[in-house]
Design a protein around this motif. Structure first.
Motif, PDB file in Angstrom:
ATOM      1  N   PHE A   1       0.842  -1.191   0.000  1.00 24.44           N
ATOM      2  CA  PHE A   1       0.000   0.000   0.000  1.00 24.44           C
ATOM      3  C   PHE A   1       0.885   1.252   0.000  1.00 24.44           C
ATOM      4  O   PHE A   1       2.044   1.207   0.404  1.00 24.44           O
ATOM      5  N   LEU A   2       0.314   2.368  -0.440  1.00 23.44           N
ATOM      6  CA  LEU A   2       0.943   3.693  -0.413  1.00 23.44           C
ATOM      7  C   LEU A   2       2.229   3.735  -1.223  1.00 23.44           C
ATOM      8  O   LEU A   2       3.119   4.548  -0.948  1.00 23.44           O
ATOM      9  N   GLU A   3       2.353   2.894  -2.220  1.00 22.85           N
ATOM     10  CA  GLU A   3       3.604   2.771  -2.954  1.00 22.85           C
ATOM     11  C   GLU A   3       4.004   4.090  -3.607  1.00 22.85           C
ATOM     12  O   GLU A   3       3.319   4.614  -4.475  1.00 22.85           O
ATOM     13  N   GLY A   4       5.135   4.640  -3.154  1.00 22.71           N
ATOM     14  CA  GLY A   4       5.663   5.869  -3.713  1.00 22.71           C
ATOM     15  C   GLY A   4       4.923   7.128  -3.311  1.00 22.71           C
ATOM     16  O   GLY A   4       5.335   8.234  -3.692  1.00 22.71           O
ATOM     17  N   ASP A   5       3.876   7.010  -2.517  1.00 26.19           N
ATOM     18  CA  ASP A   5       3.050   8.179  -2.196  1.00 26.19           C
ATOM     19  C   ASP A   5       3.702   9.116  -1.188  1.00 26.19           C
ATOM     20  O   ASP A   5       3.483  10.334  -1.222  1.00 26.19           O
TER      21      ASP A   5
END
Length: 400
Positions: free
Chosen positions: A355-359
């Motif tokens: 989840f939240l990859e690169g965010d």
């Protein structure tokens, strides 16, 4: 022998058993001399690339525990704090406010999650920040309500050590930390691989994840404190019931442990940096050997305890972990994502989810909050990230 009189290196031994697991393996293409560790360099910090998908152990048919759902969710509810410098450790206080350490500035700051207000408690003396070293893990005394003691793991000029300090809340900002009392010293230090996570377990003993300081042989060395999980009394002595008499060692054969968490059955899990190939999540059994440097990731050697999940080094570079909603949640530094590993007993119930990859950039620390919430600390100002305005941050995340 007291910890303060203990030589720089302690006593340790261990063995390992293999966990029944099925791991989907894939071919790897690597550049020379890389390490996932904190978060992409051996001693020089170069990046390596590794192909292949995340792999995890399949649950054993012998376990009767209910498995966590194969699919879950994670969403950021809000940003709690901004403009933190090299944040590393996080310790929630009983009143709901948060203590966060700055690795490079050697300070501890109190954050009010309702308002985002930051109050510096003070600077911890004796910290020598360099490379991956500095002021790292924080933990509250199991008797914090009566003794107001904060424990910290840090790199000094000569070693890594654990201290405790009185938190004197009534004093002016910047002067609220008492003089540090060193309870344990002699953990090998290096420019890389200093470990640094500490946590009090359900047994009220202090656990510490250490690194092998860039010297691979220390992990299997029975006379070294490097590359281990240690279990200590709050005073810094080897804890009663440890697998090796008069030794602080709880498990060994680790490369660089920076994640410690217990599930609802009081079972310990640990996240560990790999080198060129596999990062690991391990279920920890006292006295077991987790393989480094002879094994990285899953091994066919029955002497080594296999990980329950593994990742290529560019997908993870794991630091902190937490348990919530039947799963382990793991913060990825180089991977810049939050991993969910659903559990069935001490095995992975399904493939991990990202989840939240690169965010939000690099993710350093994750800790339980209220209910189905987690605190998540970013790590883009540690010298290896690409900080944006307002970095670094503490986020509140809802998970299932």
């Amino acid at each position: 022998m007291t910890s303060s009189s203990r030589p720089v290196e302690g006593t340790m031994i261990v063995q390992r058993r293999a966990v029944t697991a099925v791991l989907a393996a894939a071919a790897l293409l690597l550049t020379a001399g890389c390490s996932s560790d904190d978060e992409g360099g051996s001693s020089a910090g170069g990046d390596g690339t590794a192909s292949s998908d995340t792999t995890s152990a399949a649950p054993s048919s012998g376990t009767t525990e209910e498995a966590a759902p194969a699919k879950g969710s994670a969403e950021v509810v809000r940003t709690v704090a901004e403009n933190l410098k090299s944040p590393w450790g996080l310790a929630p206080l009983p009143d709901g406010t948060l203590l966060v350490s700055s690795r490079d500035e050697a300070t501890i700051t109190r954050v009010d999650p309702k308002t985002g207000k930051q109050t510096e408690l003070g600077e911890v003396p004796g910290v020598s920040p360099a490379g991956e070293g500095g002021l790292m893990g924080l933990a509250l005394s199991p008797d914090y309500a009566s003794d107001h003691m904060i424990y910290a793991y840090f790199t000094s000029a000569s070693d890594n050590r654990i201290v405790r300090m009185l938190y004197e809340e009534g004093k002016p900002s910047g002067e609220q930390l008492g003089a540090p009392d060193t309870i344990f010293r002699g953990i090998p230090k290096g420019f890389v691989h200093n470990g640094g996570r500490i946590a009090f377990g359900p047994d009220k003993m202090l656990y510490a994840g250490t690194g092998e300081s860039g010297e691979e042989g220390l992990s299997q060395d029975k006379e070294s404190l490097g590359g281990k999980i240690l279990r200590l009394t709050p005073e810094g002595e080897p804890a009663p019931g440890n697998p090796f008499p008069d030794s602080p060692v709880y498990s060994y054969g680790h490369r660089n442990v920076q994640g410690l968490a217990w599930d609802s059955k009081q079972r310990l899990f640990a996240a560990e940096f790999g080198q060129d190939t596999w990062d690991e999540l391990n279920a920890i059994k006292p006295g077991d050997n987790y393989g480094w440097p002879e094994a990285e990731g899953k091994s066919d050697d029955p002497a080594f305890h296999n990980p329950i999940a593994q990742w290529t080094t560019d997908e993870a570079s794991p630091s902190g972990i937490a348990y919530a909603e039947g799963s382990i949640w793991m913060a990825g530094l180089r991977g810049e994502r939050l991993w969910r590993i659903p559990l069935k007993g001490t095995e992975a119930a399904a493939e991990p989810q990202a989840f939240l990859e690169g965010d939000y950039g690099r993710l350093r620390t994750v800790a339980p909050a209220d209910g189905d919430k987690l605190w998540l600390v970013t790590s883009s100002t540690d010298g290896r990230g690409s900080p944006e305005d307002s970095d670094d941050r503490i986020l509140e995340v809802r998970v299932s």
